[in-house]
Structure formats: C-alpha cells, structure tokens
Design a protein around this motif. Structure first.
Motif, PDB file in Angstrom:
ATOM      1  N   LEU A 133       0.869  -1.175   0.000  1.00  0.00           N
ATOM      2  CA  LEU A 133       0.000   0.000   0.000  1.00  0.00           C
ATOM      3  C   LEU A 133       0.905   1.223   0.000  1.00  0.00           C
ATOM      4  CD1 LEU A 133      -1.382  -2.352   1.863  1.00  0.00           C
ATOM      5  CD2 LEU A 133      -3.033  -0.560   2.380  1.00  0.00           C
ATOM      6  N   THR A 134       0.633   2.170  -0.884  1.00  0.00           N
ATOM      7  CA  THR A 134       1.455   3.378  -0.972  1.00  0.00           C
ATOM      8  C   THR A 134       0.567   4.604  -1.093  1.00  0.00           C
ATOM      9  OG1 THR A 134       1.602   3.369  -3.391  1.00  0.00           O
ATOM     10  CG2 THR A 134       3.247   2.075  -2.199  1.00  0.00           C
ATOM     11  N   PRO A 135       1.032   5.751  -0.623  1.00  0.00           N
ATOM     12  CA  PRO A 135       0.287   6.996  -0.855  1.00  0.00           C
ATOM     13  C   PRO A 135       0.165   7.251  -2.351  1.00  0.00           C
ATOM     14  CG  PRO A 135       1.973   7.308   0.831  1.00  0.00           C
ATOM     15  CD  PRO A 135       2.233   5.970   0.217  1.00  0.00           C
TER      16      PRO A 135
ATOM     17  N   SER B 291       5.066   5.923  -6.110  1.00  0.00           N
ATOM     18  CA  SER B 291       3.869   5.837  -6.951  1.00  0.00           C
ATOM     19  C   SER B 291       4.195   5.489  -8.398  1.00  0.00           C
ATOM     20  CB  SER B 291       3.079   7.149  -6.894  1.00  0.00           C
ATOM     21  OG  SER B 291       3.879   8.232  -7.347  1.00  0.00           O
TER      22      SER B 291
ATOM     23  N   ARG C  55      -4.244   1.318   6.804  1.00  0.00           N
ATOM     24  CA  ARG C  55      -4.775   1.957   5.608  1.00  0.00           C
ATOM     25  C   ARG C  55      -4.908   3.471   5.800  1.00  0.00           C
ATOM     26  NH1 ARG C  55     -10.002   0.232   5.117  1.00  0.00           N
ATOM     27  NH2 ARG C  55     -10.089   0.603   2.877  1.00  0.00           N
TER      28      ARG C  55
ATOM     29  N   VAL D 284      -1.376   5.195   5.678  1.00  0.00           N
ATOM     30  CA  VAL D 284      -0.864   5.233   4.307  1.00  0.00           C
ATOM     31  C   VAL D 284      -1.618   6.292   3.501  1.00  0.00           C
ATOM     32  CG1 VAL D 284      -0.622   3.940   2.154  1.00  0.00           C
ATOM     33  CG2 VAL D 284      -0.086   2.830   4.331  1.00  0.00           C
ATOM     34  N   ALA D 285      -2.934   6.340   3.645  1.00  0.00           N
ATOM     35  CA  ALA D 285      -3.734   7.329   2.918  1.00  0.00           C
ATOM     36  C   ALA D 285      -3.350   8.753   3.296  1.00  0.00           C
ATOM     37  CB  ALA D 285      -5.213   7.091   3.175  1.00  0.00           C
TER      38      ALA D 285
ATOM     39  N   ASN E 264       4.508   3.679   3.699  1.00  0.00           N
ATOM     40  CA  ASN E 264       3.989   2.566   2.914  1.00  0.00           C
ATOM     41  C   ASN E 264       3.704   1.400   3.854  1.00  0.00           C
ATOM     42  OD1 ASN E 264       4.748   3.837   0.187  1.00  0.00           O
ATOM     43  ND2 ASN E 264       6.720   3.748   1.244  1.00  0.00           N
TER      44      ASN E 264
ATOM     45  N   GLU F 229     -10.289   1.132  -2.222  1.00  0.00           N
ATOM     46  CA  GLU F 229      -8.966   1.539  -1.760  1.00  0.00           C
ATOM     47  C   GLU F 229      -9.033   2.949  -1.189  1.00  0.00           C
ATOM     48  OE1 GLU F 229      -6.340   0.882  -5.048  1.00  0.00           O
ATOM     49  OE2 GLU F 229      -6.515  -1.309  -4.892  1.00  0.00           O
TER      50      GLU F 229
ATOM     51  N   SER G 121      -9.543   5.039   2.875  1.00  0.00           N
ATOM     52  CA  SER G 121      -9.522   4.903   4.321  1.00  0.00           C
ATOM     53  C   SER G 121     -10.863   5.308   4.916  1.00  0.00           C
ATOM     54  CB  SER G 121      -8.420   5.788   4.912  1.00  0.00           C
ATOM     55  OG  SER G 121      -8.777   7.167   4.790  1.00  0.00           O
TER      56      SER G 121
ATOM     57  N   TYR H 126      -5.678   5.610  -1.336  1.00  0.00           N
ATOM     58  CA  TYR H 126      -4.303   5.106  -1.327  1.00  0.00           C
ATOM     59  C   TYR H 126      -4.183   4.180  -2.533  1.00  0.00           C
ATOM     60  CZ  TYR H 126      -6.470   1.014   0.858  1.00  0.00           C
ATOM     61  OH  TYR H 126      -7.281  -0.042   1.131  1.00  0.00           O
TER      62      TYR H 126
END
Length: 305
Positions: free
Chosen positions: A176-178, A184, A238, A241-242, A247, A257, A259, A265
């Motif tokens: 999970l990444t911003p 990204s 979550r 990350v959001a 990450n 996907e 939060s 995210y």
C-alpha cells in the motif's frame, strides 16, 4: 462409597435376567470368576447383599431389585446419550463458535457466515476475532470449535500441537502506498521491489505474528526496513498510508482503496517469489467433528476458493 463401574452394573443385569453367574459369564464371553469377583466388589461398594444364592439359582434381594432398577435407568440413559450424540453428529444444528484471525475476519468471514446461515439456519453461530496465539489457546481450551488463521512458518509461532489443519487458500502480500508518494511511479508492471520499500518509511501491521511475517520478507532479502509506525489495526494501516505517512504491506484486500476518512491510497503488487500466506482452518485433533463443523468447513472451501 467406592466407585461403581458400568461393567459391574452390566453383570448385575445379566445375572438378574439369567439367574446364575455361570449363564451370565457364558453370555458375556468372560470367565465365571470375573463375574463373581465383579459382583462381590459391587456388593462391597454398596454395602448390601444383592442376591440370595440357592441351588435353584440366584434371586434378587430387595436391595438387589432397587440396584437393578438403577442399573436399568443407567443403561437407558446411556442409550439415549448415544442416540443424541449420533443425531448431533449427523444433523446440522446446535451451537457453533468460530475463531478468526482479526484481519481475515472482516474481509472473508462475512460471505462465509451469510452462506452458512442461509444453508443451515438451525445452527446458532457465533464468532470471535483475535491474534493467532489467542485463537490457538481458545481452540485448545474448547472455547471455540474451529479457528481460521494464517499458516505461519515462523520461529516465533509455537507449533500447533494437538490440532489438525485444513488448507483453504493462499494470499500473496502486496504493498500500500500513498497515491502521490515517492513509490507511486516505480515498479511498473513487474511489481514493486522490497528494496524500494525498505528505503522509505514503513507502517508495520504488527498483530502477532503478522509483524514477524512482514519483517521476515525483508530479512530474507537481506534488507532492514525503516519502520516508522507499528499498529495492530488493519484499518489504522490503511488510514496512515492514505495520509501519506508511509507505505505498508498487507495480505487481505478491501474492494475500495480508501480509508475511513475517505482518503485514497494505491495498491501495488510485489516483485517477490513468495507463494503467499496460506489460510487454514484448525480443529482439535482428538475431537470427533460434528456435522455442523464439517458443514462450516465445506462452506469455507466453496466460498473462499
């Protein structure tokens, strides 16, 4: 009073019905001395004489008649217990308590519960959510009937002795990444490398032994991740990350996907050779599964395949 055994009561009933120790021994396929000794022990335990001995055979005393009535009741109750247990094994009804690892529960369990309840409305189903070790303790202490958890092969996880397991499915880890974070645009179709993740702040999902599993992925690759925050909450991972705070790695996926704050995210596949984390259902090894337990496992296999 000394213990009275079911075998002694069985011998009592046979002697009363057949009128002699010899005939009772012959019918029960034991020696005459075995029956005589058991009867003497029973009389000693009760402190009364059960039979009057005569050349014409053995006749119950008043105490013997009362003891025989009790023996008949015990036999009848045991037969009723066997019949009840047999029906319980075959009929899908009664109480059933399921334990489930906390991150599996909200993603996979609702669809299983819905389908099982539709098929078997007579079962009073309940469930608990917990970490792996707590689920194993609950199972071994019969507080739950079945446990759904990950198959962890870690030194920090005690062996699940006294239980049997059945495989349900396997889920690979993902990142999970911003949405606008440094990772990204990396990885492309080949997936994100653990080396890229290790260089950035990591939000570690740390519900035991989940944290050990995710850290182990880095360690197997010779990497040390930069852990910024640890949390035992799937939703907190979550949310952080959001918010762009790091990450993360998880195995269970949500459809949306976003939060709880309705912030987006991104999710990325990983460029690793891991076959994923297996999900299995555990039950006590020495306990004969009743039909409702087998029915629940069947629904799990069909629904989660």
């Amino acid at each position: 009073m000394s213990d009275v055994s079911l075998r002694q009561l069985e011998y009592l009933r046979a002697i009363a019905r057949l009128g002699s120790v010899t005939a009772a021994a012959r019918e029960l396929f034991v020696s005459q001395s075995t029956v005589s000794t058991a009867l003497a022990d029973l009389e000693a335990a009760l402190g009364v004489t059960l039979f009057v001995r005569s050349p014409r055979g053995m006749r119950l005393t008043a105490s013997g008649q009362r003891a025989l009535a009790v023996a008949d009741n015990v036999r009848a109750n045991l037969e009723q217990l066997r019949e009840t247990a047999s029906r319980e094994r075959e009929e899908v009804e009664g109480d059933l308590t399921i334990g489930c690892y906390a991150t599996i529960a909200p993603i996979l369990l609702p669809r299983v519960i819905a389908e099982f309840s539709r098929r078997h409305p007579q079962v009073r189903l309940s469930f608990v959510e917990a970490a792996h070790g707590a689920l194993l303790d609950d199972l071994l202490n019969s507080r739950i009937d079945l446990a759904i958890t990950y198959r962890y092969e870690l030194a920090s996880v005690r062996p699940a002795t006294g239980v049997t397991t059945r495989w349900l499915r396997s889920d690979p880890p993902y990142a999970l990444t911003p949405v606008d974070g440094p990772l990204s645009g990396r990885g492309g179709e080949g997936g994100l490398a653990l080396g890229d993740l290790a260089a950035e702040p990591l939000i570690l999902f740390d519900l035991p032994p989940g944290g050990d599993y995710f850290l182990g992925l880095f360690h197997e690759a010779g990497l040390v991740p930069n852990v910024r925050f640890r949390t035992t909450s799937f939703e907190m991972v979550r949310a952080l990350v959001a918010r762009g705070l790091g990450n993360a790695l998880l195995t269970q996926r949500t459809v949306l996907e976003r939060s709880y704050e309705d912030l987006p995210y991104a999710t990325r596949e990983l460029d690793i050779s891991s076959e994923g984390l297996g999900i299995e259902v555990m039950q006590l090894a020495g306990r004969r599964p009743v039909r409702r337990m087998e029915a629940f496992v069947d629904v799990c296999r069909e629904t989660l395949a």
